[in-house]
Design a protein around this motif. Structure first.
Motif, PDB file in Angstrom:
ATOM      1  N   VAL A  47      52.315  32.606  54.717  1.00 12.06           N
ATOM      2  CA  VAL A  47      51.285  31.842  55.402  1.00 12.06           C
ATOM      3  C   VAL A  47      50.189  31.518  54.388  1.00 12.06           C
ATOM      4  O   VAL A  47      49.527  32.431  53.888  1.00 12.06           O
ATOM      5  CB  VAL A  47      50.702  32.620  56.592  1.00 12.06           C
ATOM      6  CG1 VAL A  47      49.585  31.814  57.252  1.00 12.06           C
ATOM      7  CG2 VAL A  47      51.796  32.944  57.600  1.00 12.06           C
ATOM      8  N   PRO A  48      49.985  30.255  54.050  1.00 18.29           N
ATOM      9  CA  PRO A  48      48.928  29.908  53.103  1.00 18.29           C
ATOM     10  C   PRO A  48      47.559  30.346  53.610  1.00 18.29           C
ATOM     11  O   PRO A  48      47.321  30.407  54.828  1.00 18.29           O
ATOM     12  CB  PRO A  48      49.017  28.377  53.015  1.00 18.29           C
ATOM     13  CG  PRO A  48      50.394  28.042  53.472  1.00 18.29           C
ATOM     14  CD  PRO A  48      50.742  29.079  54.488  1.00 18.29           C
ATOM     15  N   LEU A  49      46.658  30.621  52.691  1.00 16.51           N
ATOM     16  CA  LEU A  49      45.337  31.111  53.075  1.00 16.51           C
ATOM     17  C   LEU A  49      44.592  30.106  53.947  1.00 16.51           C
ATOM     18  O   LEU A  49      43.744  30.492  54.751  1.00 16.51           O
ATOM     19  CB  LEU A  49      44.528  31.453  51.820  1.00 16.51           C
ATOM     20  CG  LEU A  49      45.072  32.632  50.999  1.00 16.51           C
ATOM     21  CD1 LEU A  49      44.245  32.824  49.737  1.00 16.51           C
ATOM     22  CD2 LEU A  49      45.098  33.904  51.824  1.00 16.51           C
ATOM     23  N   GLU A  50      44.893  28.812  53.800  1.00 19.40           N
ATOM     24  CA  GLU A  50      44.201  27.791  54.597  1.00 19.40           C
ATOM     25  C   GLU A  50      44.489  27.947  56.095  1.00 19.40           C
ATOM     26  O   GLU A  50      43.735  27.453  56.935  1.00 19.40           O
ATOM     27  CB  GLU A  50      44.604  26.389  54.151  1.00 19.40           C
ATOM     28  CG  GLU A  50      46.060  26.069  54.417  1.00 19.40           C
ATOM     29  CD  GLU A  50      46.440  24.646  54.047  1.00 19.40           C
ATOM     30  OE1 GLU A  50      46.046  23.744  54.799  1.00 19.40           O
ATOM     31  OE2 GLU A  50      47.116  24.461  53.029  1.00 19.40           O
ATOM     32  N   PHE A  51      45.581  28.648  56.449  1.00 15.78           N
ATOM     33  CA  PHE A  51      45.930  28.836  57.859  1.00 15.78           C
ATOM     34  C   PHE A  51      45.243  30.060  58.471  1.00 15.78           C
ATOM     35  O   PHE A  51      45.335  30.276  59.677  1.00 15.78           O
ATOM     36  CB  PHE A  51      47.450  29.004  58.021  1.00 15.78           C
ATOM     37  CG  PHE A  51      48.226  27.712  57.976  1.00 15.78           C
ATOM     38  CD1 PHE A  51      48.447  26.984  59.139  1.00 15.78           C
ATOM     39  CD2 PHE A  51      48.736  27.231  56.791  1.00 15.78           C
ATOM     40  CE1 PHE A  51      49.168  25.794  59.111  1.00 15.78           C
ATOM     41  CE2 PHE A  51      49.454  26.037  56.749  1.00 15.78           C
ATOM     42  CZ  PHE A  51      49.671  25.326  57.910  1.00 15.78           C
ATOM     43  N   ILE A  52      44.585  30.877  57.660  1.00 15.76           N
ATOM     44  CA  ILE A  52      43.982  32.100  58.162  1.00 15.76           C
ATOM     45  C   ILE A  52      42.700  31.782  58.910  1.00 15.76           C
ATOM     46  O   ILE A  52      41.761  31.210  58.350  1.00 15.76           O
ATOM     47  CB  ILE A  52      43.697  33.092  57.013  1.00 15.76           C
ATOM     48  CG1 ILE A  52      44.998  33.406  56.251  1.00 15.76           C
ATOM     49  CG2 ILE A  52      43.059  34.361  57.554  1.00 15.76           C
ATOM     50  CD1 ILE A  52      46.091  34.018  57.092  1.00 15.76           C
ATOM     51  N   SER A  53      42.646  32.153  60.180  1.00  9.34           N
ATOM     52  CA  SER A  53      41.490  31.863  61.033  1.00  9.34           C
ATOM     53  C   SER A  53      40.231  32.520  60.484  1.00  9.34           C
ATOM     54  O   SER A  53      40.224  33.716  60.171  1.00  9.34           O
ATOM     55  CB  SER A  53      41.767  32.356  62.458  1.00  9.34           C
ATOM     56  OG  SER A  53      40.640  32.182  63.281  1.00  9.34           O
ATOM     57  N   GLY A  54      39.162  31.739  60.360  1.00  9.68           N
ATOM     58  CA  GLY A  54      37.870  32.267  59.932  1.00  9.68           C
ATOM     59  C   GLY A  54      37.651  32.301  58.444  1.00  9.68           C
ATOM     60  O   GLY A  54      36.537  32.602  57.980  1.00  9.68           O
ATOM     61  N   LEU A  55      38.684  31.999  57.646  1.00  9.01           N
ATOM     62  CA  LEU A  55      38.535  32.031  56.191  1.00  9.01           C
ATOM     63  C   LEU A  55      38.054  30.670  55.706  1.00  9.01           C
ATOM     64  O   LEU A  55      38.816  29.713  55.621  1.00  9.01           O
ATOM     65  CB  LEU A  55      39.858  32.395  55.516  1.00  9.01           C
ATOM     66  CG  LEU A  55      39.828  32.465  53.978  1.00  9.01           C
ATOM     67  CD1 LEU A  55      38.821  33.514  53.510  1.00  9.01           C
ATOM     68  CD2 LEU A  55      41.216  32.782  53.424  1.00  9.01           C
ATOM     69  N   GLY A  56      36.771  30.564  55.382  1.00  3.90           N
ATOM     70  CA  GLY A  56      36.196  29.329  54.888  1.00  3.90           C
ATOM     71  C   GLY A  56      36.030  29.339  53.387  1.00  3.90           C
ATOM     72  O   GLY A  56      36.564  30.214  52.679  1.00  3.90           O
ATOM     73  N   LYS A  57      35.255  28.390  52.890  1.00  5.93           N
ATOM     74  CA  LYS A  57      35.072  28.256  51.436  1.00  5.93           C
ATOM     75  C   LYS A  57      34.382  29.474  50.835  1.00  5.93           C
ATOM     76  O   LYS A  57      34.721  29.913  49.735  1.00  5.93           O
ATOM     77  CB  LYS A  57      34.279  26.988  51.132  1.00  5.93           C
ATOM     78  CG  LYS A  57      35.051  25.699  51.386  1.00  5.93           C
ATOM     79  CD  LYS A  57      34.238  24.481  50.969  1.00  5.93           C
ATOM     80  CE  LYS A  57      35.037  23.201  51.185  1.00  5.93           C
ATOM     81  NZ  LYS A  57      34.265  22.000  50.774  1.00  5.93           N
ATOM     82  N   LYS A  58      33.400  30.028  51.555  1.00  5.25           N
ATOM     83  CA  LYS A  58      32.686  31.193  51.036  1.00  5.25           C
ATOM     84  C   LYS A  58      33.617  32.391  50.894  1.00  5.25           C
ATOM     85  O   LYS A  58      33.634  33.074  49.861  1.00  5.25           O
ATOM     86  CB  LYS A  58      31.519  31.536  51.957  1.00  5.25           C
ATOM     87  CG  LYS A  58      30.639  32.660  51.436  1.00  5.25           C
ATOM     88  CD  LYS A  58      29.454  32.888  52.372  1.00  5.25           C
ATOM     89  CE  LYS A  58      28.570  34.033  51.865  1.00  5.25           C
ATOM     90  NZ  LYS A  58      27.407  34.258  52.783  1.00  5.25           N
ATOM     91  N   GLY A  59      34.413  32.647  51.937  1.00  5.77           N
ATOM     92  CA  GLY A  59      35.367  33.750  51.878  1.00  5.77           C
ATOM     93  C   GLY A  59      36.426  33.538  50.820  1.00  5.77           C
ATOM     94  O   GLY A  59      36.809  34.478  50.108  1.00  5.77           O
ATOM     95  N   MET A  60      36.916  32.294  50.715  1.00  8.24           N
ATOM     96  CA  MET A  60      37.901  31.985  49.683  1.00  8.24           C
ATOM     97  C   MET A  60      37.324  32.236  48.294  1.00  8.24           C
ATOM     98  O   MET A  60      37.993  32.778  47.407  1.00  8.24           O
ATOM     99  CB  MET A  60      38.359  30.530  49.811  1.00  8.24           C
ATOM    100  CG  MET A  60      39.379  30.100  48.773  1.00  8.24           C
ATOM    101  SD  MET A  60      40.999  30.866  48.998  1.00  8.24           S
ATOM    102  CE  MET A  60      41.657  29.788  50.269  1.00  8.24           C
ATOM    103  N   GLY A  61      36.066  31.858  48.117  1.00 10.20           N
ATOM    104  CA  GLY A  61      35.410  32.094  46.833  1.00 10.20           C
ATOM    105  C   GLY A  61      35.356  33.560  46.482  1.00 10.20           C
ATOM    106  O   GLY A  61      35.584  33.947  45.326  1.00 10.20           O
ATOM    107  N   LYS A  62      35.046  34.409  47.479  1.00  8.80           N
ATOM    108  CA  LYS A  62      35.011  35.849  47.235  1.00  8.80           C
ATOM    109  C   LYS A  62      36.386  36.371  46.820  1.00  8.80           C
ATOM    110  O   LYS A  62      36.506  37.196  45.908  1.00  8.80           O
ATOM    111  CB  LYS A  62      34.535  36.570  48.494  1.00  8.80           C
ATOM    112  CG  LYS A  62      33.059  36.392  48.805  1.00  8.80           C
ATOM    113  CD  LYS A  62      32.680  37.185  50.055  1.00  8.80           C
ATOM    114  CE  LYS A  62      31.206  37.038  50.380  1.00  8.80           C
ATOM    115  NZ  LYS A  62      30.831  37.790  51.609  1.00  8.80           N
ATOM    116  N   LEU A  63      37.423  35.896  47.518  1.00  6.90           N
ATOM    117  CA  LEU A  63      38.779  36.344  47.193  1.00  6.90           C
ATOM    118  C   LEU A  63      39.170  35.947  45.774  1.00  6.90           C
ATOM    119  O   LEU A  63      39.737  36.755  45.028  1.00  6.90           O
ATOM    120  CB  LEU A  63      39.776  35.762  48.198  1.00  6.90           C
ATOM    121  CG  LEU A  63      39.717  36.312  49.623  1.00  6.90           C
ATOM    122  CD1 LEU A  63      40.634  35.514  50.544  1.00  6.90           C
ATOM    123  CD2 LEU A  63      40.096  37.786  49.660  1.00  6.90           C
TER     124      LEU A  63
END
Length: 399
Positions: free
Chosen positions: A325-341
């Motif tokens: 499941v690509p990260l873009e499909f994860i509910s609630g994961l926006g640009k800020k969270g993606m940046g942290k990851l």
């Protein structure tokens, strides 16, 4: 041998100078940006750029060569910044006399070979500068041409209801191709709405290697599906050998969407908007909700209609298929969270394959971490897609 993550179906949206190659896509989808994004954010080892037959794209590739960012590899292909292998491909549309269009990927070893193919195909294609143009010929004829250029030949997204072999052209490959040309296929691409379990219900596919690719029309979509190859060197020649399972080279694994996330997995009624979410078998061409025949037949329902077997029969060589499941499909994961990851783990491949639960929770909190972990383990709740609308991952706490 070494393992290489590869996404071999990435489109170019526009040139460095802003000229359109594929409409509609993102203008940010240039050759340079594809290479940068694939290397630094996605963590890919090999990418296939499938609009390289366009003379405009060839110009951009030559510019990267002149800058020293691309270097030609022994065995074919190019290396970007001495890290990312770039294979040159093209997606060509064919049309069958009995009706139906299909897309096929061809890969060639270098710019010179691709330019020769471009010059030759320009007599059949009205605008050679644009992506995935109709060659006004059947697939058999295209394969004969491709063989003369010593190309890798990969039928694309073979089950989708628009422009694919099984989706709209025929119930069997042998109805389209001679036995000789069937043997010339290097591999087949499953597409986002199918997996190995579905494809291996059709007997004539048992001899082919399966590929999982993104068919990316934007930078974010790169590596939503990818294939893990085992090769000695990541170049054109060895990737081709791996597709054909030669000299110990092979596909080790397919990483793809759960087919229910694909936008053509289930049949969609264009009249009432119904997409079946149960395991119910949908009769081809008829809506189970309103009885209308204005439907887009989904991949699952098409395979149920044409399959040889009720359950898959996997050949011994078949690589395991892992739902990714690509990260873009994860509910609630926006640009800020993606940046942290990305700050913590470096690339999306590291997040999806290597990050442990404790580190994920520390980075983005329990809710998003649980979404990533459930997607990774295959326990995520999924609402099926269809008719051009992607499926959804439903967070358990939101259910």
């Amino acid at each position: 041998m070494k393992y290489c993550f590869a996404d071999l179906h990435i489109h170019v949206g526009a040139t460095e100078g802003g000229k359109w190659i594929k409409i509609p896509t993102s203008r940010r989808l240039t050759v340079r940006n594809i290479c940068e994004h694939s290397l630094w954010q996605k963590g890919m080892d090999v990418v296939g750029i499938v609009d390289a037959m366009s003379p405009l794209v060839l110009e951009d590739l030559n510019s990267l060569l002149a800058e020293g960012l691309l270097q030609e590899l022994p065995g074919g292909g190019y290396q970007y910044k001495q890290s990312l292998t770039v294979l040159l491909g093209t997606e060509i549309e064919t049309i069958e006399p009995q009706g139906g269009m299909a897309h096929t990927l061809l890969f060639l070893p270098d710019i010179a070979a691709m330019r020769r193919l471009s010059n030759y195909m320009s007599q059949f294609i009205k605008n050679i500068n644009l992506s995935a143009q109709n060659a006004h010929m059947p697939l058999n004829q295209l394969i004969d041409i491709a063989v003369s250029f010593e190309a890798m030949i990969v039928p694309a997204h073979i089950f989708t209801p628009y422009k694919s072999m099984y989706g709209v052209c025929a119930r069997r490959i042998r109805a389209l191709l001679t036995e000789k040309n069937m043997r010339k296929l290097s591999a087949v691409e499953l597409g986002l709405s199918a997996d190995s379990d579905l494809a291996d219900r059709i007997g004539e596919l048992s001899s082919y290697t399966f590929l999982t690719n993104s068919d990316a029309h934007s930078l974010d979509k790169i590596a939503r599906e990818y294939t893990l190859f085992s090769v000695e060197q990541a170049n054109f020649q060895e990737i081709h050998q791996a597709m054909r399972r030669q000299r110990g080279r092979e596909v080790i694994a397919n990483y793809g969407l759960n087919p229910r996330l694909g936008k053509y997995h289930r049949t969609l009624c264009e009249k009432c908007g119904h997409t079946e979410q149960t395991e119910k078998i949908v009769s081809a061409g008829v809506c189970v909700n309103c009885g209308s025949n204005k439907v887009v037949t989904g991949v699952l329902d098409r395979i149920n209609d044409i399959a040889d077997y009720a359950a898959p029969i996997h050949p011994a060589h078949r690589a395991p298929y892992y739902y990714q499941v690509p990260l873009e499909f994860i509910s609630g994961l926006g640009k800020k969270g993606m940046g942290k990851l990305l700050d913590l783990f470096g690339t999306e491949m590291n997040v999806l394959h290597r990050a442990n639960a404790a580190d994920l929770r520390q980075a983005v909190g329990d809710r998003i971490a649980d979404g990533i972990l459930s997607a990774r383990s295959g326990t995520a709740i999924i609402q099926s897609g269809g008719g051009g609308v992607y499926g959804k991952v439903i967070n358990k706490v939101d259910k």
